[in-house]
Design an enzyme around this catalytic site. Sequence first.
Site, PDB file in Angstrom:
ATOM      1  N   SER A 126      74.567  26.779  80.498  1.00  0.00           N
ATOM      2  CA  SER A 126      73.159  26.843  80.088  1.00  0.00           C
ATOM      3  C   SER A 126      72.872  27.620  78.814  1.00  0.00           C
ATOM      4  CB  SER A 126      72.300  27.403  81.220  1.00  0.00           C
ATOM      5  OG  SER A 126      72.136  26.429  82.220  1.00  0.00           O
ATOM      6  N   LYS A 181      64.667  34.298  77.684  1.00  0.00           N
ATOM      7  CA  LYS A 181      64.509  33.226  78.678  1.00  0.00           C
ATOM      8  C   LYS A 181      63.657  33.739  79.838  1.00  0.00           C
ATOM      9  CE  LYS A 181      67.468  30.000  81.306  1.00  0.00           C
ATOM     10  NZ  LYS A 181      68.880  29.691  81.670  1.00  0.00           N
ATOM     11  N   SER A 240      70.089  24.933  80.663  1.00  0.00           N
ATOM     12  CA  SER A 240      68.717  25.234  81.023  1.00  0.00           C
ATOM     13  C   SER A 240      68.020  26.191  80.052  1.00  0.00           C
ATOM     14  CB  SER A 240      68.690  25.855  82.419  1.00  0.00           C
ATOM     15  OG  SER A 240      69.385  27.089  82.410  1.00  0.00           O
TER      16      SER A 240
END
Lengths: 485, 477
Positions: free
Chosen positions: A177, A78, A153
């Site tokens: 997330s 990420k 996210s």
Amino acid sequence: MNLNELTIHELRDKLAAGETTALAIAEAVFRRIDAVESKIHAFISLMRESALEEAAAADRRIAAGDATDLTGIPIAVKDVLCTKGSPTTCGSRILENFVPPYDATVIAKLKAAGAVIIGKTNMDEFAMGSSTERSAFGLTRNPWDLERIPGGSSGGSAAAMAADECIAAIGTDTGGSIRQPASLCGVVGLKPTYGLVSRYGLVAFASSLDQIGPFAKDAEDCAIMLNALAGHDPKDSTSVPAEAPDYRMFPGREAKGWTVGIPKEYFVEGIDPEISAAVNGVIATLERLGVAFREVSLPRTKYCVAVYYIIAPSEASSNLARYDGVRYGFRSAGSRNLIDMFKQSRLEGFGSEVKRRIMIGTYSLSAGYYDAYYKKASQVRTLMRQDFDEAFKTCDALVTPVTPTPAFRIGEKMDDPIQMYLSDIFTLSTNLAGLPGISVPCGYTTTGLPIGVQFMARHFDEGKLLTIASALERETPFEKRRPAL
Amino acid sequence: MEFEPVIGLEVHAQLLTKSKIFCGCSTAFGADPNSHTCPICLGMPGVLPALNRKVVEYAMKMALAVHCRINGASSFARKNYFYPDLPKGYQISQYDLPLAEKGCVDVDLEEGRKRIGITRVHIEEDAGKSLHDEKTAYSYVDLNRTGVPLIEIVSEPDMRSPEEGAAYLRRLHEILVYLEICDGNMEEGSFRCDANVSIRPQGTERFGTRTELKNMNSFRNVQLALEYEIERQAQVLRAGGTVVQETRLWDAAARVTHSMRGKEEAHDYRYFPDPDLVPIVISDEWIEKIRATFPELPMEKRDRFIREYDIPRYDAQVLTAARALGDFFEETVRHCGKPKTASNWIMGDILALVKEEKIEIQDIPVSPKALAEMIALIEDGTISGKIAKDVFQTMWKTGKDARFIVEEQGLVQITDAAELDSVIDTVLAAHPRQFEEFRNGKAPLFGFFVGQVMKATKGKANPQTVNELLKKKLSLR
């Protein structure tokens, strides 16, 4: 089967047997990326060149007999974790040109294990969002239905997993997330106990809630990844100074004789009936395996969203103060004086959801409001932890849905922040209580969208989560399914 | 109407740790701008603070020295504000749970000893520095100072005059330097002070509206700024106005305070617990370990010097101004047993040379033992006090000991009456006119004869013997 579709443990065995090479695996992964990435947009940046070098180095290491489980395994990260010399944007314009001078601890650990970092995945700006629509660099699509969001996210990592663009991925979880996108993309996602994995180099959203965790294709891979990530780091004062166990011993164990709690507050109206049915199916499966279920109560569940949306924005308002255009990142060109430079850089550099949360947080911490908001929320947070302590007196784990609905349509909730916030309603509490939680694929809707089930356990009891996830996999291997792209 | 000032002081002291409070960067002063920085003190995205344990120990020392209660658990808080030299957009400090609370410190004033309350001692990080270039209209940021450890010492509003404020400051300064946890350099900013001051009608209880004074970088400036501000507030009140709560800057050149920002513009720092740091937990064992390393503090040492060595308070004050000076004195006394003589020599000749050569007492070429030996030579009459001055200069220059110099240069005092008698006779014979005048009643000429005898003996004559012999001779004739 293509190499990019295999698990870590399958590839590890092939590498050890000399049936393939790290370079071949990396090439397979990049071929897949080249083929599908234009449809998915899981990545903000790719690290093709360094990845191929790392793969070659991994092959030398394997040849030298010095391999770990992760040597030569392509991993997507990420874009909220700092990677030395490679852009780290957090999905924000304000960090568009930021190249960290250091590696996050987990990146250093992955590299030390011989993993191959292939690229940085898309995310909601500063991890604030549940759909990955809030990235400054365009949205990510759900590989199961390109008209739908992958969750967020960490949507880029989850989508890359579902699309077989990587073997494993790293995400971060502040309110769900990792688990929510894992659920919506049909992969395994684990949020470890707060303090198990070093946050050093994770660009902070809400420091008391943020945790780094893995996306994996199954429980065993999840254990391998957790082995690499967990452990004390003197650079992170909140990382626990204790030795982590070898998590590989937990998948494959039996859950027979365990008691799993069903928190009644999590099974309420408004949950998609197909999700209820899938979770009930999980309960039935585990009962067959000798797991006992009992209803428990977490009475403060109703305050989760309110507490979370005070604490997380409060911390964020302070954490994001450093993006002022002075030292790095975006600086507005048109400012005439210092205050103007601060204001314009932040006005132009941050997206609307980030600004909304900075404002909410600034307000909650302001003189005259602090006691009513931040302080009160912190007190309720303590009570919520006590709710869990109570439940875990009689239960080995808790089971809940991950999300109230399957993946929703792109754009559906963009104009309604409250609806968007509610998509994390079942995942927020583990972050507030610092507990570990895992999302495991447990079925599909009639339209073919993945459904996940969440298990929570006591602090540092990740082993139980891995055991239960692996038990479920053996009975109902939903995680093996892949979307047709 | 007579007004009584009410003063409270906030002191910031940089701690002398080698590395910064939350990272491994050097704390050394004066390096090239931004050379002592790393991702952590630069506030790069993703970094985290890790507390330097030495900082806690140094802060504990000060807290114990000012008799504070050390909290078993204290925590860090973030103080949020935007400034270019504050890389994270917040300063890590302590707020609701400081390291230590409720202490006191005694100060010696002309009217006697007074106790000043200490509200709290807490730990925080320093910010960087902004340098404003007037010529180019650019501002430059130097982050070398960012993350240098500070302690803040907050007093109760217990001071009632600028003199008391200055005395309190000197006292804190002296303790910090004695403990060797702060270099006390006010010009370089390692010891800084803000003042809160208000006035109230003499004899009343209620506090007046206070102003906060900043930018005073010497003891003298603190006192001047307080004097100015007290007078300014008094004038406002006498004219029927009201004092406005505000922050004011001291302008040392113009000797006035200017309003910097009012109450309305005061920052809302939005303090909240720093989630990146765990509480500082301090056990009783740790406290005792720190206490065991404690040196004798200056005021206690001062009182002991007066008691034990029977020297005047002034001497004790001078001799305890620095730890090494007190040690030098005590070591000298240990060897010669003459405290007042030792004190005179140290305060006089030695400190003059120390100042002249800009060196530290611990680096001077004369050891306490050598000084003591020289004092012993004076005491046993081997040399006169006057000769001793020269002997001492030679000791300083050559590093040789006193006895060697005295023998080498033949400086042994002449006390032999017969020898001195003949010198006196020669002197009197050589100055018949003065002798005549003396006999006619010009008594001050006695000193002239003494001087002539000393001159004739190159200062080696024992002055006392010369006096006695001269008296006898002059009255006889």
